[in-house]
Design an enzyme around this catalytic site. Sequence first.
Site, PDB file in Angstrom:
ATOM      1  N   ARG A   1       0.866  -1.178   0.000  1.00  0.00           N
ATOM      2  CA  ARG A   1       0.000   0.000   0.000  1.00  0.00           C
ATOM      3  C   ARG A   1       0.899   1.223   0.000  1.00  0.00           C
ATOM      4  NH1 ARG A   1      -3.887   2.401   4.808  1.00  0.00           N
ATOM      5  NH2 ARG A   1      -1.990   3.567   5.322  1.00  0.00           N
TER       6      ARG A   1
ATOM      7  N   TYR B   1      -3.259  11.817   5.451  1.00  0.00           N
ATOM      8  CA  TYR B   1      -3.534  10.521   6.060  1.00  0.00           C
ATOM      9  C   TYR B   1      -2.493   9.494   5.623  1.00  0.00           C
ATOM     10  CZ  TYR B   1      -4.829   5.805   6.521  1.00  0.00           C
ATOM     11  OH  TYR B   1      -4.739   4.480   6.813  1.00  0.00           O
TER      12      TYR B   1
ATOM     13  N   ASP C   1      -5.315   3.704  -0.127  1.00  0.00           N
ATOM     14  CA  ASP C   1      -6.447   3.927   0.780  1.00  0.00           C
ATOM     15  C   ASP C   1      -6.890   5.384   0.673  1.00  0.00           C
ATOM     16  OD1 ASP C   1      -6.980   3.009   4.295  1.00  0.00           O
ATOM     17  OD2 ASP C   1      -8.296   3.944   2.795  1.00  0.00           O
TER      18      ASP C   1
ATOM     19  N   HIS D   1      -9.435   6.526   2.162  1.00  0.00           N
ATOM     20  CA  HIS D   1      -9.839   6.782   3.554  1.00  0.00           C
ATOM     21  C   HIS D   1     -11.075   7.676   3.657  1.00  0.00           C
ATOM     22  CE1 HIS D   1      -8.831   6.868   7.917  1.00  0.00           C
ATOM     23  NE2 HIS D   1      -8.234   5.739   7.585  1.00  0.00           N
TER      24      HIS D   1
ATOM     25  N   GLU E   1      -9.199   1.784  -1.852  1.00  0.00           N
ATOM     26  CA  GLU E   1      -9.946   1.454  -0.628  1.00  0.00           C
ATOM     27  C   GLU E   1     -10.709   2.662  -0.080  1.00  0.00           C
ATOM     28  OE1 GLU E   1      -7.305   0.123   2.417  1.00  0.00           O
ATOM     29  OE2 GLU E   1      -8.773   0.452   3.999  1.00  0.00           O
TER      30      GLU E   1
ATOM     31  N   GLU F   1     -13.609  -1.820   6.514  1.00  0.00           N
ATOM     32  CA  GLU F   1     -12.920  -1.926   7.812  1.00  0.00           C
ATOM     33  C   GLU F   1     -13.730  -1.286   8.926  1.00  0.00           C
ATOM     34  OE1 GLU F   1      -9.292   0.258   6.763  1.00  0.00           O
ATOM     35  OE2 GLU F   1      -9.837   1.681   8.326  1.00  0.00           O
TER      36      GLU F   1
ATOM     37  N   GLU G   1      -4.309  -7.429   5.222  1.00  0.00           N
ATOM     38  CA  GLU G   1      -3.483  -6.279   5.586  1.00  0.00           C
ATOM     39  C   GLU G   1      -2.567  -6.681   6.732  1.00  0.00           C
ATOM     40  OE1 GLU G   1      -5.705  -2.867   6.732  1.00  0.00           O
ATOM     41  OE2 GLU G   1      -3.946  -1.626   7.053  1.00  0.00           O
TER      42      GLU G   1
HETATM   43  O1  LIG Z   1      -6.607   0.641   5.999  1.00  0.00           O
HETATM   44  C1  LIG Z   1      -6.050   0.977   7.048  1.00  0.00           C
HETATM   45  O2  LIG Z   1      -5.166   0.330   7.627  1.00  0.00           O
HETATM   46  C2  LIG Z   1      -6.459   2.291   7.682  1.00  0.00           C
HETATM   47  O3  LIG Z   1      -7.718   2.672   7.243  1.00  0.00           O
HETATM   48  C3  LIG Z   1      -6.303   2.198   9.172  1.00  0.00           C
HETATM   49  O4  LIG Z   1      -4.983   2.489   9.484  1.00  0.00           O
HETATM   50  C4  LIG Z   1      -7.219   3.102   9.975  1.00  0.00           C
HETATM   51  O5  LIG Z   1      -6.887   4.455   9.700  1.00  0.00           O
HETATM   52  C5  LIG Z   1      -7.010   2.796  11.441  1.00  0.00           C
HETATM   53  O6  LIG Z   1      -7.220   1.421  11.651  1.00  0.00           O
HETATM   54  C6  LIG Z   1      -7.959   3.598  12.295  1.00  0.00           C
HETATM   55  O7  LIG Z   1      -7.783   3.239  13.642  1.00  0.00           O
HETATM   56 MG   LIG Z   2      -8.249   1.732   5.493  1.00  0.00          MG
END
Ligand SMILES: O=C(O)[C@@H](O)[C@@H](O)[C@H](O)[C@H](O)CO
Ligand SMILES: [Mg+2]
Length: 402
Positions: free
Chosen positions: A147, A159, A210, A212, A236, A262, A339
Amino acid sequence: MKITSARVIVTCPGRNFVTLKIETDAGVTGIGDATLNGRELAVASYLADHVVPCLIGMDPQRIEDIWQYLYRGAYWRRGPVTMSAIAAVDTALWDIKGKMAGMPLYQLLGGRSRDRVLVYGHANGRDLEETVEAVGKYIDMGYKAIRAQSGIPGIDKAYGVGRGDMHYEPADARLPTNTVWDTPKYLNFAPRLFETLRDTYGYDHELLHDVHHRLTPNEAAQLGKALEPYRLFWMEDATPAENQEAFRHIRRHTTTPLAVGEVFNTIWDCKQLIEEQLIDYIRCTVVHAGGITHLRRIADLAALYQVRTGSHGATDNSPVCMGAALHFDTWVPNFGIQEYMRHSEETDAVFPHDYRFEDGFLLCGEAPGHGVDIDEALAAKYPYDPACLPVARLEDGTLWNW
Ligand SMILES: O=C(O)[C@@H](O)[C@@H](O)[C@H](O)[C@H](O)CO
Ligand SMILES: [Mg+2]
């Protein structure tokens, strides 16, 4: 057989984790992860105050019945706190059943569907150059899937950009850190990142990204189209998924594979996404989606529509969740990818486990149950340290999706 005790253990070896430990009159114990990043004590209280008193005296072999009791009996169904608490009980009971049977959890589920579990790691950097270099490091470590998340020119604290190069921990303060988001800057930058990655490393490795939850459906469609030449394994959380129908627009405009889930905690959060084949991968996890018992139902529905699993595995999912997830991943027929954000050495010491990384894959162990334990004496040395996730605002102050 009876449950004689169930204890909630909160520990913070570098970050907070909540673990439920169930003990039985057969002398066999089991543990489950109950960690909900930034809301840990809500789940700890839900378990200690509302679930544990009901468990004492129950037969731990009755996994399904206890799941139904905790889900229907709560009256107030679904939600991340409730389903993480149920997940912890469920995972601990599957751990006990494996130990009683003398079998690794994947055998109880139906045996191996694969010899090893493909994982993806997290390469990130403060800018494009650092991120490209970080992806190269993961390739050198043997990862087949990576990723990529990068700082974005003109955006502070984007992020997914960690402080170290192996561990990414977003819960960074007692009160939410304010971050700023700018979609146009992101949309101008992201395609360039993946063009550079493909120009540098070619197409022999899977690249993931991601979003997000930060784009509108149309912006997500635009990004998906722009990324098509770079053949991502998945894009994602392209847009917030409460409105599952929103993914119809994205699906209509791009073939970039879509992953979501998630933040989901029951099958109802993704039923339409799966049945209308609006996604390619479902990201629900053992710890947040009601445990092995419910995640299996989600995977079975997904299999009918050729949707594959791609479970969340961030550092805020404990090694207990990772251990159980790997047994699930070893069994589930419609597996996609897992992951794998490595935990710190401190965390691994508190949660000794028998899974191991090898050449881009994880292998679960053969120990009975899920193969993860908790060193309670060591856990006690790391008191809870409140921390929560950031919030994001647009440049004009509008509260946005972090
Ligand atoms: O795909 C991922 O791993 C993220 O979306 C996570 O790091 C997410 O930000 C955290 O689990 C939030 O606690
Ligand atoms: Mg994520």
